[in-house]
Design an enzyme around this catalytic site. Structure first.
Site, PDB file in Angstrom:
ATOM      1  N   ASP A  24       0.792  -1.242   0.000  1.00 44.18           N
ATOM      2  CA  ASP A  24       0.000   0.000   0.000  1.00 44.18           C
ATOM      3  C   ASP A  24       0.824   1.292   0.000  1.00 44.18           C
ATOM      4  O   ASP A  24       0.515   2.240   0.744  1.00 44.18           O
ATOM      5  CB  ASP A  24      -0.944   0.005   1.205  1.00 44.18           C
ATOM      6  CG  ASP A  24      -1.959  -1.121   1.166  1.00 44.18           C
ATOM      7  OD1 ASP A  24      -1.898  -1.944   0.236  1.00 44.18           O
ATOM      8  OD2 ASP A  24      -2.805  -1.185   2.074  1.00 44.18           O
ATOM      9  N   LYS A 119      -7.151  -4.747  -3.163  1.00 43.24           N
ATOM     10  CA  LYS A 119      -7.948  -5.270  -2.051  1.00 43.24           C
ATOM     11  C   LYS A 119      -8.947  -4.225  -1.582  1.00 43.24           C
ATOM     12  O   LYS A 119      -8.748  -3.029  -1.788  1.00 43.24           O
ATOM     13  CB  LYS A 119      -7.044  -5.695  -0.894  1.00 43.24           C
ATOM     14  CG  LYS A 119      -6.160  -4.585  -0.340  1.00 43.24           C
ATOM     15  CD  LYS A 119      -5.172  -5.136   0.681  1.00 43.24           C
ATOM     16  CE  LYS A 119      -4.206  -4.093   1.195  1.00 43.24           C
ATOM     17  NZ  LYS A 119      -4.822  -3.040   2.010  1.00 43.24           N
ATOM     18  N   CYS A 167      -2.032  -2.230   7.753  1.00 43.24           N
ATOM     19  CA  CYS A 167      -1.970  -3.186   6.646  1.00 43.24           C
ATOM     20  C   CYS A 167      -0.669  -3.974   6.603  1.00 43.24           C
ATOM     21  O   CYS A 167      -0.662  -5.136   6.187  1.00 43.24           O
ATOM     22  CB  CYS A 167      -2.222  -2.470   5.323  1.00 43.24           C
ATOM     23  SG  CYS A 167      -3.911  -1.797   5.224  1.00 43.24           S
TER      24      CYS A 167
END
Length: 216
Positions: A24, A119, A167
């Site tokens: 990310d 995602k 994350c």
């Protein structure tokens, strides 16, 4: 690489097929973004430098992105309009698919990425292992991250990215749960909350991940 711990029962890294997992590193998670994290741009440029120096150490480079719908609250992930997010279960609107906020940070050399995983399209999602291969990879079948790694014979994963306490943490714990040998490159991650990030590092290490600092 200098690690903080060694395990005599752990296979040597040079006998493993190893992947780099970039979690990310997106505009909305870097300074100035909707959920900007201090140090996000440094992570992006640091990962690029790391790949320029050490790309040959990896059999595969995978990057994940939050990729949320813009027409729903994504299963309660976005705070309802007119309410404040609690930054635990609900968040401001961020990383909406096909927007600039969801794009990779410009300092990250995305050309070095072999497989792109997305995602959170319509549902809350933190771990890269909840994602699937992106359409632009041109694969006939959509695959989960675990399927990608398994098909490539990957047994070890180095993890970098944003955010340490969200994350990155979730991705590391899932990777360990799938049986991968995991190393977190601690100078190539950035967290939202310093105290929560410290707790996440302890949790990941206690779960079996190694912590390492990469000299660049």
């Amino acid at each position: 690489m200098t690690t903080t711990s060694t395990d005599p029962h752990r296979p040597e890294e040079d006998t493993m097929a190893k992947a780099l997992l970039i979690v990310d590193v997106q505009n909305d998670f870097c300074e100035g973004g909707a959920l900007g994290v201090t140090g996000g741009h440094d992570v992006a440029s640091g990962v690029t430098e790391h790949l320029a120096a050490r790309r040959g150490e990896y059999d595969l480079v995978v990057a994940s992105r939050d990729w949320h719908r813009g027409d729903t609250d994504n299963g309660g992930h976005f705070a309802p309009e007119g309410t404040d997010p609690n930054y635990v279960d609900t968040w401001p609107v961020h990383c909406v698919a096909d927007t600039q906020g969801a794009a990779y940070a410009p300092d990250l050399d995305a050309s070095a990425v072999d497989v792109h995983v997305v995602k959170g399209y319509g549902t809350p999602s933190y771990s890269a292992f909840e994602g699937v291969t992106a359409v632009e990879d041109g694969a006939a079948d959509v695959l989960t991250l675990h399927q990608v790694l398994t098909h490539r014979g990957i047994t070890a994963v180095d993890v970098v990215g944003i955010a340490t306490d969200h994350c990155v943490r979730a991705s590391v714990l899932d990777a360990l749960g799938h049986g991968y040998a995991v190393t977190v490159l601690t100078d190539l991650v950035a967290g939202v909350d310093p105290a929560a990030s410290e707790r996440a590092v302890v949790e990941m290490e206690q779960a079996g991940a190694e912590m390492a600092v990469m000299s660049r």
